[in-house]
Enzyme design. Sequence first.
Site, PDB file in Angstrom:
ATOM      1  CD  GLU A   1      -3.150  -0.858   2.146  1.00 42.02           C
ATOM      2  OE1 GLU A   1      -2.970  -0.069   3.100  1.00 42.02           O
ATOM      3  OE2 GLU A   1      -4.186  -1.535   2.008  1.00 42.02           O
TER       4      GLU A   1
ATOM      5  CD  GLU B   1      -4.570  -5.501   3.133  1.00 44.62           C
ATOM      6  OE1 GLU B   1      -3.363  -5.788   3.004  1.00 44.62           O
ATOM      7  OE2 GLU B   1      -4.979  -4.546   3.816  1.00 44.62           O
TER       8      GLU B   1
HETATM    9  C1  IDC Z   1      -3.469  -3.937  10.211  1.00 41.08           C
HETATM   10  C2  IDC Z   1      -3.749  -5.122  11.092  1.00 41.08           C
HETATM   11  C3  IDC Z   1      -3.471  -4.758  12.529  1.00 41.08           C
HETATM   12  C4  IDC Z   1      -2.060  -4.215  12.625  1.00 41.08           C
HETATM   13  C5  IDC Z   1      -1.854  -3.054  11.655  1.00 41.08           C
HETATM   14  C6  IDC Z   1      -0.430  -2.538  11.630  1.00 41.08           C
HETATM   15  O1  IDC Z   1      -5.080  -5.546  10.916  1.00 41.08           O
HETATM   16  O2  IDC Z   1      -3.618  -5.901  13.352  1.00 41.08           O
HETATM   17  O3  IDC Z   1      -1.847  -3.762  13.949  1.00 41.08           O
HETATM   18  O4  IDC Z   1      -2.154  -3.498  10.346  1.00 41.08           O
HETATM   19  O5  IDC Z   1       0.459  -3.532  11.290  1.00 41.08           O
HETATM   20  C7  IDC Z   1      -4.261  -2.184   5.529  1.00 41.08           C
HETATM   21  C8  IDC Z   1      -2.944  -2.826   5.625  1.00 41.08           C
HETATM   22  C9  IDC Z   1      -2.891  -3.854   6.700  1.00 41.08           C
HETATM   23  C10 IDC Z   1      -3.702  -3.401   7.905  1.00 41.08           C
HETATM   24  C11 IDC Z   1      -5.154  -3.280   7.497  1.00 41.08           C
HETATM   25  C12 IDC Z   1      -6.109  -2.891   8.624  1.00 41.08           C
HETATM   26  O6  IDC Z   1      -2.497  -3.382   4.399  1.00 41.08           O
HETATM   27  O7  IDC Z   1      -1.560  -4.060   7.080  1.00 41.08           O
HETATM   28  O8  IDC Z   1      -3.596  -4.389   8.903  1.00 41.08           O
HETATM   29  N1  IDC Z   1      -5.256  -2.333   6.404  1.00 41.08           N
HETATM   30  O9  IDC Z   1      -5.779  -1.627   9.135  1.00 41.08           O
HETATM   31  N2  IDC Z   1      -4.659  -1.346   4.602  1.00 41.08           N
HETATM   32  C13 IDC Z   1      -5.891  -0.907   4.898  1.00 41.08           C
HETATM   33  C14 IDC Z   1      -6.299  -1.538   6.051  1.00 41.08           C
END
Ligand code: IDC
Length: 487
Positions: free
Chosen positions: A316, A408
């Site tokens: 991302e 994702e």
């Molecule tokens: C989130 C995980 C969470 C973690 C955070 C940071 O769900 O447990 O603490 O990352 O590492 C994304 C990202 C993805 C995120 C997810 C939700 O690719 O890493 O995971 N998210 O926030 N993009 C949009 C949402």
Amino acid sequence: MKRRLKLILASAFAVATVSGVAFFALPASAEAASFTVTNAWSTGYQGEVTVSNPSSSSISTWKVELTLPSGSTVGQAWNATLAASGQTFTFTPAGWNASIAGGASTSFGFLVNGSGRPTSCTVNGVACTGLAGTPSTSATTTSTAPTVAPTTTSASPEPSATTTTPASPAATTTAPARTTPLAINGQLKVCGTNLCNAAGKKIQLRGVSSHGLHFFPSCYTGTALDALATDWNADLFRIAMYVQEGGYETDPSGLTTKVNSLVDMAEARGMYALIDFHILNPGDPNYNLARAKEFFAKVAARNADKKNVIYEIANEPNGVSWASIKSYAEQVIPIIRANDPDGIVIVGTRGWSSLGVSEGSSSAEIVSNPVNASNIMYAFHFYAASHKDNYRAEVSTAAASLPLFVTEFGTVSASGDGAVDTASTNAWLDLLDRLKISYANWNFADKSEGSSILKPGACAAGTFSGTSVLTESGQLIRSRIRTADDF
Ligand code: IDC
């Protein structure tokens, strides 16, 4: 795992006769059934019927009747109860799959002794009528008798439903070979704006994403991948390798080894593996350019001969221009190509892979200035509770010009937590199904957050099959993923 070579168009019941193929469409309001020959050999064939409920309310039960020409008989069925009367073979629910929710479907399989295809059908007593479409029959026969019995994995019952476990076809010398998404589709390639299989057919892959590998090591075991392959019928497993937050930056060799081993584990189970270079913060992928070059050179060389690997080079990008992302891609892609010439590469997009929308832009900036490489796709991510109609509209528009892959998505808000938005998730997945856009759900882990597929403690307990280990989000996603593929 799924074994299906599609004979027919969706929402129509196809009847293949011995000499040709006739199609019988159902009345608009009726349940629909589709018939597929999933394998064939000189003395018989294996069929699969998918009964779908196109209405918005659930149906409580179903009955499919097939008539076969004399000389052909149904020997056995799984995921359905079989009764025979003369040449009419009646299939009713196995017990656990009687009710079909609105918009959902269920499948059952059977073995036919003899080569005669059904000559008529009814679904819930309604005659299938009308002619609709011309199928391809080229993929419906094989010249030699396969030797491995099929499993009952394409729509297996819940583990708790032991008394209704469907009968598996016997392991006779004429039973068909077990196939998998990987065995059916082989080396994938981008064709126009679609993902295509080795035969050039447009396909959609449906699966899940890991959480950060290094955060949840006990969630990515052989048993876990078994459940995804056989209980979920997943086509793909996204291997999310965080770069920061203690990931690749901290342990490059350990995480490279872990990624490779998960590629092998997915391959052994017939699933595609999406290698995700999970950059998030900082959002400029060029911050990790040297690490990306080093990592992708290694994994592409090591996995070059495999057919199940797809490369996602920047999860991302955020707070960075499309021009910078494109520049990064045009430096990393040649390194992958030099090592693995035919692997598909997926490029993240601006604004957390929102095609730019989350940063006030749009897919137009990509369409007018695409990455200079072939066999690539562009990532789109959404979180159903946060991203709705305007994002769906952008995906519909972009899909006409760009090959998209939803590497994702979450059922919850973009925080990864909060309530499941079932309506928005279903609206998204219906759209992706219609556009044949592949997807992976965030996330297959047991952290206490709304987007987790597994309930807390599930990974340590080591049980991954069935619905009792799943969160609300996990149950929704499993029910969407395990339906029959259109391969
Ligand atoms: C989130 C995980 C969470 C973690 C955070 C940071 O769900 O447990 O603490 O990352 O590492 C994304 C990202 C993805 C995120 C997810 C939700 O690719 O890493 O995971 N998210 O926030 N993009 C949009 C949402």
